[in-house]
Design a protein around this motif. Structure first.
Motif, PDB file in Angstrom:
ATOM      1  N   ILE A  53       0.789  -1.224   0.135  1.00 19.74           N
ATOM      2  CA  ILE A  53      -0.101   0.162  -0.246  1.00 19.74           C
ATOM      3  C   ILE A  53       0.765   1.240   0.014  1.00 19.74           C
ATOM      4  N   SER A  54       0.939   2.025  -0.977  1.00 19.41           N
ATOM      5  CA  SER A  54       1.127   2.691  -1.631  1.00 19.41           C
ATOM      6  C   SER A  54       1.355   4.342  -0.459  1.00 19.41           C
ATOM      7  N   ARG A  55      -0.577   4.523  -0.770  1.00 25.36           N
ATOM      8  CA  ARG A  55      -0.718   5.288   0.541  1.00 25.36           C
ATOM      9  C   ARG A  55      -2.356   5.585   0.498  1.00 25.36           C
ATOM     10  N   VAL A  56      -3.248   6.164   1.548  1.00 28.69           N
ATOM     11  CA  VAL A  56      -4.516   5.697   1.756  1.00 28.69           C
ATOM     12  C   VAL A  56      -4.627   7.836   2.229  1.00 28.69           C
ATOM     13  N   ASP A  57      -6.027   7.540   1.327  1.00 30.69           N
ATOM     14  CA  ASP A  57      -6.815   9.150   1.658  1.00 30.69           C
ATOM     15  C   ASP A  57      -7.223   9.413   2.012  1.00 30.69           C
ATOM     16  N   PRO A  58      -8.300   9.050   2.849  1.00 36.00           N
ATOM     17  CA  PRO A  58      -9.435   9.327   3.294  1.00 36.00           C
ATOM     18  C   PRO A  58     -10.206  10.839   3.825  1.00 36.00           C
ATOM     19  N   TRP A  59     -11.474   9.828   3.080  1.00 33.61           N
ATOM     20  CA  TRP A  59     -12.541  11.705   3.320  1.00 33.61           C
ATOM     21  C   TRP A  59     -12.493  11.408   4.120  1.00 33.61           C
ATOM     22  N   THR A  60     -14.048  11.594   4.265  1.00 38.33           N
ATOM     23  CA  THR A  60     -15.560  11.839   5.596  1.00 38.33           C
ATOM     24  C   THR A  60     -16.187  10.121   5.499  1.00 38.33           C
ATOM     25  N   ARG A  61     -16.142   9.937   4.000  1.00 35.86           N
ATOM     26  CA  ARG A  61     -17.313   8.608   4.633  1.00 35.86           C
ATOM     27  C   ARG A  61     -16.921   7.649   3.569  1.00 35.86           C
ATOM     28  N   VAL A  62     -15.749   8.649   2.976  1.00 34.67           N
ATOM     29  CA  VAL A  62     -14.626   7.722   2.258  1.00 34.67           C
ATOM     30  C   VAL A  62     -13.561   7.480   2.059  1.00 34.67           C
ATOM     31  N   ALA A  63     -13.157   6.825   1.838  1.00 35.17           N
ATOM     32  CA  ALA A  63     -11.607   6.653   1.930  1.00 35.17           C
ATOM     33  C   ALA A  63     -10.924   5.933   0.391  1.00 35.17           C
ATOM     34  N   TRP A  64      -9.993   6.434  -0.162  1.00 30.84           N
ATOM     35  CA  TRP A  64      -8.933   5.726  -0.972  1.00 30.84           C
ATOM     36  C   TRP A  64      -7.412   5.182  -1.152  1.00 30.84           C
ATOM     37  N   VAL A  65      -7.820   3.838  -1.262  1.00 29.86           N
ATOM     38  CA  VAL A  65      -6.766   2.995  -0.871  1.00 29.86           C
ATOM     39  C   VAL A  65      -5.491   2.382  -2.320  1.00 29.86           C
ATOM     40  N   TYR A  66      -4.525   2.977  -2.148  1.00 28.74           N
ATOM     41  CA  TYR A  66      -3.166   3.076  -3.543  1.00 28.74           C
ATOM     42  C   TYR A  66      -2.689   2.272  -3.101  1.00 28.74           C
ATOM     43  N   ALA A  67      -2.648   1.469  -3.792  1.00 29.43           N
ATOM     44  CA  ALA A  67      -1.489  -0.276  -4.158  1.00 29.43           C
ATOM     45  C   ALA A  67      -0.963  -0.467  -5.021  1.00 29.43           C
ATOM     46  N   THR A  68      -0.014  -1.112  -5.275  1.00 32.02           N
ATOM     47  CA  THR A  68       1.052  -1.717  -6.038  1.00 32.02           C
ATOM     48  C   THR A  68       0.830  -3.510  -5.833  1.00 32.02           C
ATOM     49  N   ALA A  69       1.504  -4.379  -6.712  1.00 33.32           N
ATOM     50  CA  ALA A  69       1.397  -5.521  -6.851  1.00 33.32           C
ATOM     51  C   ALA A  69       1.782  -5.736  -8.207  1.00 33.32           C
ATOM     52  N   GLU A  70       2.336  -6.910  -8.645  1.00 34.89           N
ATOM     53  CA  GLU A  70       2.534  -7.639 -10.266  1.00 34.89           C
ATOM     54  C   GLU A  70       1.195  -7.319 -10.880  1.00 34.89           C
ATOM     55  N   ALA A  71       2.111  -7.321 -12.248  1.00 35.92           N
ATOM     56  CA  ALA A  71       0.616  -6.854 -13.183  1.00 35.92           C
ATOM     57  C   ALA A  71       0.183  -8.575 -13.698  1.00 35.92           C
ATOM     58  N   GLY A  72      -1.281  -8.016 -14.024  1.00 34.70           N
ATOM     59  CA  GLY A  72      -1.926  -9.295 -14.102  1.00 34.70           C
ATOM     60  C   GLY A  72      -2.003 -10.315 -13.004  1.00 34.70           C
ATOM     61  N   ARG A  73      -1.796  -9.764 -11.615  1.00 33.07           N
ATOM     62  CA  ARG A  73      -2.407 -11.426 -10.715  1.00 33.07           C
ATOM     63  C   ARG A  73      -3.484 -10.404 -10.119  1.00 33.07           C
ATOM     64  N   GLN A  74      -4.247 -11.246  -8.849  1.00 32.62           N
ATOM     65  CA  GLN A  74      -5.537 -10.839  -8.819  1.00 32.62           C
ATOM     66  C   GLN A  74      -5.170 -10.409  -7.072  1.00 32.62           C
ATOM     67  N   VAL A  75      -6.094  -9.467  -7.234  1.00 32.11           N
ATOM     68  CA  VAL A  75      -5.157  -8.295  -6.112  1.00 32.11           C
ATOM     69  C   VAL A  75      -6.694  -8.216  -5.199  1.00 32.11           C
ATOM     70  N   SER A  76      -7.080  -8.169  -3.777  1.00 34.27           N
ATOM     71  CA  SER A  76      -8.298  -7.299  -3.020  1.00 34.27           C
ATOM     72  C   SER A  76      -7.537  -6.461  -2.329  1.00 34.27           C
ATOM     73  N   MET A  77      -9.041  -5.991  -1.249  1.00 33.65           N
ATOM     74  CA  MET A  77      -8.354  -5.167   0.051  1.00 33.65           C
ATOM     75  C   MET A  77      -9.913  -5.493   0.691  1.00 33.65           C
ATOM     76  N   GLU A  78      -9.277  -5.379   2.266  1.00 34.41           N
ATOM     77  CA  GLU A  78     -10.314  -5.111   3.398  1.00 34.41           C
ATOM     78  C   GLU A  78     -10.241  -4.384   4.125  1.00 34.41           C
ATOM     79  N   TYR A  79     -10.982  -4.588   5.059  1.00 32.98           N
ATOM     80  CA  TYR A  79     -11.064  -3.340   5.646  1.00 32.98           C
ATOM     81  C   TYR A  79     -11.738  -3.731   7.493  1.00 32.98           C
ATOM     82  N   ARG A  80     -11.567  -2.854   8.028  1.00 28.53           N
ATOM     83  CA  ARG A  80     -12.623  -2.837   9.248  1.00 28.53           C
ATOM     84  C   ARG A  80     -12.392  -1.389  10.391  1.00 28.53           C
ATOM     85  N   MET A  81     -12.960  -1.017  11.474  1.00 29.14           N
ATOM     86  CA  MET A  81     -12.997  -0.698  12.095  1.00 29.14           C
ATOM     87  C   MET A  81     -11.971  -0.117  13.193  1.00 29.14           C
TER      88      MET A  81
END
Length: 531
Positions: free
Chosen positions: A215-243
């Motif tokens: 994960i290179s950075r997270v941009d949190p807003w108020t009810r929204v957050a943007w998560v920027y990440a890197t991985a090998e091209a072509g691989r399946q990627v996923s994310m998960e979050y919690r309070m």
């Protein structure tokens, strides 16, 4: 329009020539002629390979040109230049020979006295470099002309396939052209990029990494957050979050993840304001460490239901008499020749007696001695009246990132009855109302001047704009209806300093063009923070 012919005739306005001639005749020439201080303005400018209309700031005497990729920024040819009547370019060779706008250029514009104008250019060139199985995005350093990319540790550096490359404008050539080739990157590869007869040497390097996902950075807003990440091209990627403090992770739907080569962006929605969260990304069995972030506040603009008003003489003010002003109107200008044309909606059911704003475009004055005053309302202040023109301060301090502005309005459109120069063809067409919202990171509020001699209006393309949206109607609504202004963000990591919200019964009211009798009634504004 200013041309480059008959330069000598342009150098002295007719009134000045007459004055000089009269003084010669009377033998009273002195060195201290009290010439008037009139600022000569650039009122229009066009150049070759222009991407969009130029931004002309008459207050600070700055012109910003926007160039497309095909432009030679070191030799920008001016095709059209309009100045204040009687004004002239002191050194016409600067314009005729082409402007080198790799840095800003100062030119002198004369009218009795010489004034310095600064011309600058913005040229966005899309540059990219990708290889097969790349991890993350390439780092392209334009100033030092270097490119860096990463691949998995298991991939041999002597057999790297270049899938795409573009390091300059649309007319550039590259030697060697690496696209589609399998290249040995055990050491940096040098390429020559040539455009407009100039050659630049670029160095491209590819290295290995043992990080499968990051994960290179997270941009949190108020009810929204943007998560920027890197991985090998072509691989399946996923994310998960919690309070924070919650054991169970929530998976981010695949529809909320955008993949581009070796990078991916997740958009998390439905978050609680002013709360702590953590997020992680994964591909296969490889997980990142959790990254913590905190959401912002859900802020509303004061008196956005327009229940607070008071009457200061003939000027209706959209705030309580002892309150702080947040919303401004053009009433100070309109009342110089008439009455307020932005007034409260009377409502006996409201505790204050008011529940909304009524904006009416109206011709103020007598016969031809007057102008169309558009009914308007804006977040900011009416600063001053300059003749029959207004000086306004748009914007109030604001640091959150809403996603939409919603409300209710009622509009009555009448045919355009009054127009200024350049808008005559619009007479008789239905008038159009508009509500727009912008967020920006300027150091101070946005100054508006409606005087044609030094006009400075808001531009959605201003580099300080972070987000912008608008809604308009050229038809009568026949009653109150809902509207939504969707904010289009140019970046998720830029934090606003100001919010601008403007409503007008006549879209072209800044140009004194509209229909006398068009009425826009605003019930309320509301900022929303989720998608």
């Amino acid at each position: 329009m200013y041309t480059f012919d008959n330069i000598s005739a342009q150098r002295l306005p007719a009134i000045l020539l007459f004055t000089v001639a009269a003084m010669i005749f009377t033998g009273c020439i002195k060195d201290d002629i009290p010439y008037p201080h009139i600022q000569p303005n650039i009122t229009a400018i066009e150049v070759e390979n222009q991407l969009q209309a130029a931004s002309i700031d008459s207050t600070n005497r700055i012109v910003t040109l926007f160039l497309d990729e095909a432009a030679d920024i070191s030799n920008v040819r001016v095709t059209r230049l309009e100045l204040t009547p009687g004004a002239y370019v002191v050194d016409t060779a600067q314009i005729v020979n082409g402007l080198n706008l790799t840095d800003s250029v100062d030119i002198q514009i004369g009218l009795y006295y010489d004034y310095t104008w600064t011309i600058t250019a913005r040229q966005t060139i899309e540059r990219y470099f990708t290889v097969a199985n790349q991890v993350g995005a390439s780092e392209i350093d334009v100033e030092n002309r270097t490119v860096k990319a990463q691949v998995p540790e298991a991939l041999p550096l002597d057999k790297i396939t270049v899938t795409s490359i573009k390091l300059a404008g649309t007319t550039a050539t590259m030697n060697p052209d690496l696209k589609g080739l399998t290249v040995d990157f055990t050491r940096p590869v040098e390429v020559e990029v040539t455009e407009f007869g100039r050659t630049e040497n670029w160095s491209i390097s590819v290295t290995q990494t043992d990080i499968a996902v990051d994960i290179s950075r997270v941009d949190p807003w108020t009810r929204v957050a943007w998560v920027y990440a890197t991985a090998e091209a072509g691989r399946q990627v996923s994310m998960e979050y919690r309070m924070a403090g919650v054991d169970v992770w929530t998976s981010l739907p695949a529809t909320d993840i955008t993949v581009s080569g070796g990078t991916f962006v997740g958009r998390i929605t439905g978050l609680e304001p002013q709360s702590d969260y953590e997020v992680r990304a994964f591909t296969g069995d490889d997980y990142t460490l959790p990254v913590s972030f905190t959401t912002g506040s859900e802020v509303q603009m004061p008196n956005s239901d327009f229940t607070q008003w008071w009457l200061d003489g003939r000027i209706w003010c959209p705030w309580s008499q002892d309150g702080d002003p947040y919303w401004g109107t053009g009433n100070k200008g309109a009342t110089t020749l008439g009455n307020s044309n932005t007034v409260p909606v009377q409502d006996v059911a409201s505790p204050t007696g008011y529940s909304g704003a009524r904006l009416e475009s109206r011709f103020v004055g007598i016969s031809i001695l007057g102008k169309l005053a558009a009914g308007n309302l804006f977040a900011g202040d009416y600063v001053a009246t300059e003749g029959t023109n207004g000086i306004l301060s748009f914007g109030r301090p604001f640091t959150e990132r809403p996603t939409t502005l919603t409300g209710r309005w009622d509009y009555t459109s009448v045919p355009i009855s009054h127009s200024s120069t350049g808008f005559e063809q619009m007479r008789g067409e239905p008038d159009t109302c508009i509500v727009w919202c912008a967020l920006g990171d300027w150091d101070e509020p946005y100054e508006i001047r409606t005087n044609p001699a030094n006009r400075h209006l808001f531009s959605p393309d201003d580099p300080g704009v972070i987000a912008y949206g608008q809604v308009q109607s050229g038809e009568s609504t026949g009653g109150m209806v809902d509207f939504t202004v969707k904010l289009d963000y140019r970046a998720t990591n830029r934090r606003p300093r100001y919010i601008l919200v403007v409503a007008s019964a006549s879209k072209y009211g800044d140009y004194f063009t509209g229909g006398s009798g068009s009425v826009l009634t605003i019930d309320h504004f509301h900022l929303n923070y989720d998608y």
